[in-house]
Design a protein around this motif. Sequence first.
Motif, PDB file in Angstrom:
ATOM      1  N   TYR A  91       0.834  -1.204   0.000  1.00 36.39           N
ATOM      2  CA  TYR A  91       0.000   0.000   0.000  1.00 36.39           C
ATOM      3  C   TYR A  91       0.872   1.260   0.000  1.00 36.39           C
ATOM      4  O   TYR A  91       0.630   2.191  -0.774  1.00 36.39           O
ATOM      5  CB  TYR A  91      -0.926  -0.011   1.215  1.00 36.39           C
ATOM      6  N   SER A 119       2.477   1.810  -3.358  1.00 36.21           N
ATOM      7  CA  SER A 119       1.563   2.336  -4.367  1.00 36.21           C
ATOM      8  C   SER A 119       1.276   3.818  -4.139  1.00 36.21           C
ATOM      9  O   SER A 119       1.099   4.573  -5.092  1.00 36.21           O
ATOM     10  CB  SER A 119       0.263   1.537  -4.389  1.00 36.21           C
ATOM     11  N   THR A 166      -2.451   0.376  -8.379  1.00 29.90           N
ATOM     12  CA  THR A 166      -2.565  -0.199  -7.039  1.00 29.90           C
ATOM     13  C   THR A 166      -3.134  -1.610  -7.112  1.00 29.90           C
ATOM     14  O   THR A 166      -2.655  -2.510  -6.420  1.00 29.90           O
ATOM     15  CB  THR A 166      -3.449   0.695  -6.159  1.00 29.90           C
TER      16      THR A 166
END
Length: 66
Positions: free
Chosen positions: A27, A30, A40
């Motif tokens: 996460y 991204s 993502t």
Amino acid sequence: MRLAEIESIMLNIGIIGLACFVFFIIYDLSKKSKAGKFGTIILFSVLGLGLGAFLIKTIAIALLES
């Protein structure tokens, strides 16, 4: 509670913690690379596939041993 049971519980907690940390890293990667929604999704699917394979292998071994 025997030592083997405690070790088994702690191993499961450790694997769950590692999985959560890996998803956090993906996460964060991204967001820092400004990948957008499609990027993502690609990052989570490709990089998460390796983690998913490890978890599936662990589950399959546990099922075969029982």
